[in-house]
Design a protein around this motif. Sequence first.
Motif, PDB file in Angstrom:
ATOM      1  N   PRO A  31       0.816  -1.225   0.000  1.00 15.56           N
ATOM      2  CA  PRO A  31       0.000   0.000   0.000  1.00 15.56           C
ATOM      3  C   PRO A  31       0.844   1.267   0.000  1.00 15.56           C
ATOM      4  O   PRO A  31       0.536   2.217   0.701  1.00 15.56           O
ATOM      5  CB  PRO A  31      -0.773  -0.137   1.307  1.00 15.56           C
ATOM      6  CG  PRO A  31       0.191  -0.826   2.220  1.00 15.56           C
ATOM      7  CD  PRO A  31       1.015  -1.748   1.366  1.00 15.56           C
ATOM      8  N   ILE A  32       1.908   1.269  -0.781  1.00 18.93           N
ATOM      9  CA  ILE A  32       2.866   2.377  -0.694  1.00 18.93           C
ATOM     10  C   ILE A  32       2.794   3.320  -1.873  1.00 18.93           C
ATOM     11  O   ILE A  32       3.484   4.334  -1.901  1.00 18.93           O
ATOM     12  CB  ILE A  32       4.304   1.833  -0.642  1.00 18.93           C
ATOM     13  CG1 ILE A  32       4.630   1.125  -1.955  1.00 18.93           C
ATOM     14  CG2 ILE A  32       4.492   0.899   0.537  1.00 18.93           C
ATOM     15  CD1 ILE A  32       6.091   0.916  -2.175  1.00 18.93           C
ATOM     16  N   TRP A  33       1.978   3.013  -2.891  1.00 17.98           N
ATOM     17  CA  TRP A  33       2.155   3.680  -4.176  1.00 17.98           C
ATOM     18  C   TRP A  33       1.440   5.006  -4.308  1.00 17.98           C
ATOM     19  O   TRP A  33       1.711   5.771  -5.234  1.00 17.98           O
ATOM     20  CB  TRP A  33       1.745   2.727  -5.308  1.00 17.98           C
ATOM     21  CG  TRP A  33       2.573   1.488  -5.320  1.00 17.98           C
ATOM     22  CD1 TRP A  33       2.227   0.259  -4.850  1.00 17.98           C
ATOM     23  CD2 TRP A  33       3.928   1.356  -5.777  1.00 17.98           C
ATOM     24  NE1 TRP A  33       3.273  -0.624  -4.994  1.00 17.98           N
ATOM     25  CE2 TRP A  33       4.320   0.022  -5.555  1.00 17.98           C
ATOM     26  CE3 TRP A  33       4.839   2.247  -6.353  1.00 17.98           C
ATOM     27  CZ2 TRP A  33       5.601  -0.434  -5.888  1.00 17.98           C
ATOM     28  CZ3 TRP A  33       6.097   1.784  -6.683  1.00 17.98           C
ATOM     29  CH2 TRP A  33       6.472   0.461  -6.451  1.00 17.98           C
ATOM     30  N   GLY A  34       0.529   5.254  -3.371  1.00 18.35           N
ATOM     31  CA  GLY A  34      -0.168   6.532  -3.452  1.00 18.35           C
ATOM     32  C   GLY A  34      -0.887   6.670  -4.772  1.00 18.35           C
ATOM     33  O   GLY A  34      -1.608   5.769  -5.192  1.00 18.35           O
ATOM     34  N   GLU A  35      -0.711   7.781  -5.452  1.00 18.59           N
ATOM     35  CA  GLU A  35      -1.416   7.959  -6.720  1.00 18.59           C
ATOM     36  C   GLU A  35      -0.541   7.627  -7.920  1.00 18.59           C
ATOM     37  O   GLU A  35      -0.857   7.999  -9.048  1.00 18.59           O
ATOM     38  CB  GLU A  35      -1.936   9.391  -6.842  1.00 18.59           C
ATOM     39  CG  GLU A  35      -0.943  10.446  -6.463  1.00 18.59           C
ATOM     40  CD  GLU A  35      -1.582  11.419  -5.473  1.00 18.59           C
ATOM     41  OE1 GLU A  35      -2.206  12.383  -5.919  1.00 18.59           O
ATOM     42  OE2 GLU A  35      -1.462  11.198  -4.242  1.00 18.59           O
ATOM     43  N   LEU A  36       0.559   6.916  -7.676  1.00 18.21           N
ATOM     44  CA  LEU A  36       1.409   6.492  -8.786  1.00 18.21           C
ATOM     45  C   LEU A  36       1.178   5.017  -9.087  1.00 18.21           C
ATOM     46  O   LEU A  36       1.090   4.201  -8.178  1.00 18.21           O
ATOM     47  CB  LEU A  36       2.890   6.693  -8.429  1.00 18.21           C
ATOM     48  CG  LEU A  36       3.399   8.124  -8.330  1.00 18.21           C
ATOM     49  CD1 LEU A  36       4.866   8.123  -7.930  1.00 18.21           C
ATOM     50  CD2 LEU A  36       3.193   8.871  -9.624  1.00 18.21           C
ATOM     51  N   SER A  37       1.085   4.692 -10.362  1.00 17.54           N
ATOM     52  CA  SER A  37       1.133   3.283 -10.742  1.00 17.54           C
ATOM     53  C   SER A  37       2.595   2.861 -10.746  1.00 17.54           C
ATOM     54  O   SER A  37       3.507   3.686 -10.748  1.00 17.54           O
ATOM     55  CB  SER A  37       0.521   3.087 -12.118  1.00 17.54           C
ATOM     56  OG  SER A  37       1.361   3.639 -13.103  1.00 17.54           O
ATOM     57  N   MET A  38       2.828   1.545 -10.757  1.00 21.39           N
ATOM     58  CA  MET A  38       4.217   1.095 -10.760  1.00 21.39           C
ATOM     59  C   MET A  38       4.942   1.557 -12.012  1.00 21.39           C
ATOM     60  O   MET A  38       6.125   1.860 -11.971  1.00 21.39           O
ATOM     61  CB  MET A  38       4.268  -0.430 -10.640  1.00 21.39           C
ATOM     62  CG  MET A  38       3.963  -0.923  -9.233  1.00 21.39           C
ATOM     63  SD  MET A  38       4.161  -2.732  -9.068  1.00 21.39           S
ATOM     64  CE  MET A  38       5.951  -2.878  -8.947  1.00 21.39           C
TER      65      MET A  38
END
Lengths: 156, 156
Positions: A31-38
């Motif tokens: 659950p670390i990605w915030g509003e960024l996709s990988m």
Amino acid sequence: MTASRSRRANAAWESLLTAHAALMKRFAAEPIWGELSMREYDVLYTLSKHAEPLRLYELGRDVLLSQPALSRLVDRLAERGLIERAADPADGRGVRLALTAAGREAQRRVGGRHAVDVARAVAVLTDEEMRQLEAIGRKLAARTEPSTPDRQEASR
Amino acid sequence: MTASRSRRANAAWESLLTAHAALMKRFAAEPIWGELSMREYDVLYTLSKHAEPLRLYELGRDVLLSQPALSRLVDRLAERGLIERAADPADGRGVRLALTAAGREAQRRVGGRHAVDVARAVAVLTDEEMRQLEAIGRKLAARTEPSTPDRQEASR
DNA sequence: TTGAGGTAGATGCAAACGCATGAACATCAG
DNA sequence: CTGATGTTCATGCGTTTGCATCTACCTCAA
């Protein structure tokens, strides 16, 4: 090339593929990605590694994405204010891509958390294995010049 | 975990990622795939490795794709006659997926050519490095049980 | 100088994807 | 047996991707 060497090579590649898929899934679930996709993070990270602005095709070498898809991904990141596009003064066709302050900040924020997860996942390896993996990856990624140039004509 | 060990782990992972992207691009550029995409081949290959029919979620462990995407990819392969879907008699929710004769034939045809390219690409490694990579991949893919169970609640 | 051929990136469009959710079945405590 | 909860796969829908192609620009031989 002997048959046993070819078999070993394929087993090694399959092992790399399996590890890649397993870890990618594990990381994606964090659950670390915030509003960024990988993928978006991948682009920001690649830009963050370079002091100079990058050309789109340079980005494309590191990111596993077609040129049009990358072009539009950069579009979206630019619209969101994370990347800055500038015309390349030395080449009228090209663009120079660089992180904005917000982009750098987003990369650092997510990257710090992601690094923790990577370290945890790779911690099953010994130090020696980590060094081996780094060396092996470097050798694999190094472009091998076409040893049989007539492969070009072997196209369908 | 020491800071230097974490740094080494991240360098190793990045090296794996770079090698993966570089080789995937190289393989994708090869004119061997016929009417199969690499993802479709991946599914056929995974099925070919197992004698028993596979459940969809079992396929999903090996293929880096969301469950709905995999479900529809299997749809298309079934429509093309390469995969057979059957209801699982032991579990009314599940499906049993197996290659058809045509699917097995397609996998073998493409797989034979692909194996040559894989062997060529991995040939830059020594036998010892191939063995190391295989072992490292296996260790990385092995599921590590959550050492800190309270990570679950750390979700947003 | 010019024009043929190559390269960098953008765009139209159909196909494929991920997320959220639904439907059907399994499991299990009470 | 029954209802609550979990699991397996499918489907609706908006977004993203890849392929083909286009435009603009660069390079270089003649």
